[in-house]
Design a protein around this motif. Structure first.
Motif, PDB file in Angstrom:
ATOM      1  N   VAL A  54       0.844  -1.208   0.000  1.00  0.00           N
ATOM      2  CA  VAL A  54       0.000   0.000   0.000  1.00  0.00           C
ATOM      3  C   VAL A  54       0.875   1.253   0.000  1.00  0.00           C
ATOM      4  O   VAL A  54       0.613   2.193  -0.756  1.00  0.00           O
ATOM      5  CB  VAL A  54      -0.978  -0.001   1.196  1.00  0.00           C
ATOM      6  CG1 VAL A  54      -1.684   1.341   1.314  1.00  0.00           C
ATOM      7  CG2 VAL A  54      -1.992  -1.125   1.046  1.00  0.00           C
ATOM      8  N   LYS A  55       1.943   1.258   0.803  1.00  0.00           N
ATOM      9  CA  LYS A  55       2.851   2.412   0.842  1.00  0.00           C
ATOM     10  C   LYS A  55       3.484   2.656  -0.531  1.00  0.00           C
ATOM     11  O   LYS A  55       3.590   3.797  -0.981  1.00  0.00           O
ATOM     12  CB  LYS A  55       3.948   2.194   1.891  1.00  0.00           C
ATOM     13  CG  LYS A  55       3.455   2.355   3.316  1.00  0.00           C
ATOM     14  CD  LYS A  55       4.554   2.058   4.313  1.00  0.00           C
ATOM     15  CE  LYS A  55       3.973   1.988   5.714  1.00  0.00           C
ATOM     16  NZ  LYS A  55       4.900   1.415   6.683  1.00  0.00           N
ATOM     17  N   GLU A  56       3.913   1.579  -1.183  1.00  0.00           N
ATOM     18  CA  GLU A  56       4.508   1.693  -2.514  1.00  0.00           C
ATOM     19  C   GLU A  56       3.480   2.192  -3.531  1.00  0.00           C
ATOM     20  O   GLU A  56       3.792   3.016  -4.394  1.00  0.00           O
ATOM     21  CB  GLU A  56       5.074   0.342  -2.973  1.00  0.00           C
ATOM     22  CG  GLU A  56       6.304  -0.094  -2.223  1.00  0.00           C
ATOM     23  CD  GLU A  56       7.497   0.833  -2.438  1.00  0.00           C
ATOM     24  OE1 GLU A  56       7.739   1.257  -3.579  1.00  0.00           O
ATOM     25  OE2 GLU A  56       8.170   1.152  -1.441  1.00  0.00           O
ATOM     26  N   ALA A  57       2.241   1.703  -3.423  1.00  0.00           N
ATOM     27  CA  ALA A  57       1.179   2.120  -4.333  1.00  0.00           C
ATOM     28  C   ALA A  57       0.887   3.613  -4.184  1.00  0.00           C
ATOM     29  O   ALA A  57       0.669   4.315  -5.177  1.00  0.00           O
ATOM     30  CB  ALA A  57      -0.083   1.297  -4.089  1.00  0.00           C
ATOM     31  N   VAL A  58       0.907   4.107  -2.946  1.00  0.00           N
ATOM     32  CA  VAL A  58       0.674   5.538  -2.700  1.00  0.00           C
ATOM     33  C   VAL A  58       1.789   6.357  -3.358  1.00  0.00           C
ATOM     34  O   VAL A  58       1.528   7.384  -3.989  1.00  0.00           O
ATOM     35  CB  VAL A  58       0.587   5.832  -1.177  1.00  0.00           C
ATOM     36  CG1 VAL A  58       0.611   7.328  -0.910  1.00  0.00           C
ATOM     37  CG2 VAL A  58      -0.679   5.206  -0.605  1.00  0.00           C
ATOM     38  N   LYS A  59       3.037   5.882  -3.262  1.00  0.00           N
ATOM     39  CA  LYS A  59       4.164   6.578  -3.899  1.00  0.00           C
ATOM     40  C   LYS A  59       3.985   6.628  -5.412  1.00  0.00           C
ATOM     41  O   LYS A  59       4.247   7.654  -6.040  1.00  0.00           O
ATOM     42  CB  LYS A  59       5.489   5.879  -3.558  1.00  0.00           C
ATOM     43  CG  LYS A  59       5.969   6.124  -2.152  1.00  0.00           C
ATOM     44  CD  LYS A  59       7.294   5.416  -1.931  1.00  0.00           C
ATOM     45  CE  LYS A  59       7.684   5.436  -0.472  1.00  0.00           C
ATOM     46  NZ  LYS A  59       8.862   4.603  -0.200  1.00  0.00           N
ATOM     47  N   VAL A  60       3.551   5.509  -5.982  1.00  0.00           N
ATOM     48  CA  VAL A  60       3.312   5.439  -7.424  1.00  0.00           C
ATOM     49  C   VAL A  60       2.244   6.451  -7.835  1.00  0.00           C
ATOM     50  O   VAL A  60       2.413   7.182  -8.814  1.00  0.00           O
ATOM     51  CB  VAL A  60       2.879   4.005  -7.843  1.00  0.00           C
ATOM     52  CG1 VAL A  60       2.303   3.989  -9.241  1.00  0.00           C
ATOM     53  CG2 VAL A  60       4.049   3.048  -7.726  1.00  0.00           C
ATOM     54  N   CYS A  61       1.161   6.506  -7.072  1.00  0.00           N
ATOM     55  CA  CYS A  61       0.070   7.435  -7.375  1.00  0.00           C
ATOM     56  C   CYS A  61       0.554   8.877  -7.334  1.00  0.00           C
ATOM     57  O   CYS A  61       0.208   9.681  -8.204  1.00  0.00           O
ATOM     58  CB  CYS A  61      -1.093   7.234  -6.412  1.00  0.00           C
ATOM     59  SG  CYS A  61      -1.935   5.664  -6.638  1.00  0.00           S
ATOM     60  N   LYS A  62       1.362   9.212  -6.326  1.00  0.00           N
ATOM     61  CA  LYS A  62       1.893  10.573  -6.189  1.00  0.00           C
ATOM     62  C   LYS A  62       2.815  10.933  -7.352  1.00  0.00           C
ATOM     63  O   LYS A  62       2.860  12.078  -7.793  1.00  0.00           O
ATOM     64  CB  LYS A  62       2.664  10.730  -4.873  1.00  0.00           C
ATOM     65  CG  LYS A  62       1.768  10.834  -3.666  1.00  0.00           C
ATOM     66  CD  LYS A  62       1.155  12.206  -3.569  1.00  0.00           C
ATOM     67  CE  LYS A  62       0.333  12.359  -2.316  1.00  0.00           C
ATOM     68  NZ  LYS A  62      -0.581  13.491  -2.392  1.00  0.00           N
ATOM     69  N   LYS A  63       3.563   9.929  -7.836  1.00  0.00           N
ATOM     70  CA  LYS A  63       4.480  10.172  -8.939  1.00  0.00           C
ATOM     71  C   LYS A  63       3.712  10.480 -10.230  1.00  0.00           C
ATOM     72  O   LYS A  63       4.070  11.384 -10.980  1.00  0.00           O
ATOM     73  CB  LYS A  63       5.384   8.948  -9.141  1.00  0.00           C
ATOM     74  CG  LYS A  63       6.614   9.228  -9.975  1.00  0.00           C
ATOM     75  CD  LYS A  63       7.489   8.007 -10.091  1.00  0.00           C
ATOM     76  CE  LYS A  63       8.325   7.821  -8.835  1.00  0.00           C
ATOM     77  NZ  LYS A  63       9.311   6.747  -8.959  1.00  0.00           N
ATOM     78  N   VAL A  64       2.652   9.730 -10.475  1.00  0.00           N
ATOM     79  CA  VAL A  64       1.844   9.921 -11.679  1.00  0.00           C
ATOM     80  C   VAL A  64       0.990  11.178 -11.580  1.00  0.00           C
ATOM     81  O   VAL A  64       0.890  11.959 -12.510  1.00  0.00           O
ATOM     82  CB  VAL A  64       0.943   8.681 -11.938  1.00  0.00           C
ATOM     83  CG1 VAL A  64      -0.008   8.942 -13.098  1.00  0.00           C
ATOM     84  CG2 VAL A  64       1.778   7.450 -12.203  1.00  0.00           C
ATOM     85  N   GLU A  65       0.359  11.367 -10.434  1.00  0.00           N
ATOM     86  CA  GLU A  65      -0.589  12.490 -10.226  1.00  0.00           C
ATOM     87  C   GLU A  65      -0.287  13.115  -8.860  1.00  0.00           C
ATOM     88  O   GLU A  65      -0.841  12.684  -7.847  1.00  0.00           O
ATOM     89  CB  GLU A  65      -2.005  11.937 -10.288  1.00  0.00           C
ATOM     90  CG  GLU A  65      -3.104  12.954 -10.099  1.00  0.00           C
ATOM     91  CD  GLU A  65      -3.272  13.879 -11.278  1.00  0.00           C
ATOM     92  OE1 GLU A  65      -3.118  15.082 -11.087  1.00  0.00           O
ATOM     93  OE2 GLU A  65      -3.566  13.388 -12.375  1.00  0.00           O
TER      94      GLU A  65
END
Length: 73
Positions: A54-65
């Motif tokens: 979940v932490k990694e997914a949040v980072k991915v989301c922040k990077k994209v948007e």
């Protein structure tokens, strides 16, 4: 384990598709969906590593948007 998270300020369907593709590549993820229409993200993955996923997914989301916020209950 499978959980759904609410997304705030997801601006476009293209960004949702990019997020979904990137999350699916994360280690331990078995499936992921990001819906622009419902503003929700569902992640299915390894129980033992789920918090890290979940932490990694949040980072991915922040990077994209950068403006997109993931609501973690």
């Amino acid at each position: 384990m499978k959980k759904t998270f609410k997304l705030i300020d997801l601006d476009c369907a293209n960004c949702a598709a990019k997020m979904e593709a990137a999350i699916k590549k994360l280690d331990g993820v078995t499936d992921a969906t990001v819906s622009f229409m419902t503003q929700k993200m569902t992640i299915e993955g390894d129980d033992a590593r789920f918090d890290d996923i979940v932490k990694e997914a949040v980072k991915v989301c922040k990077k994209v948007e950068p403006d997109c916020e993931v609501v973690i209950k």
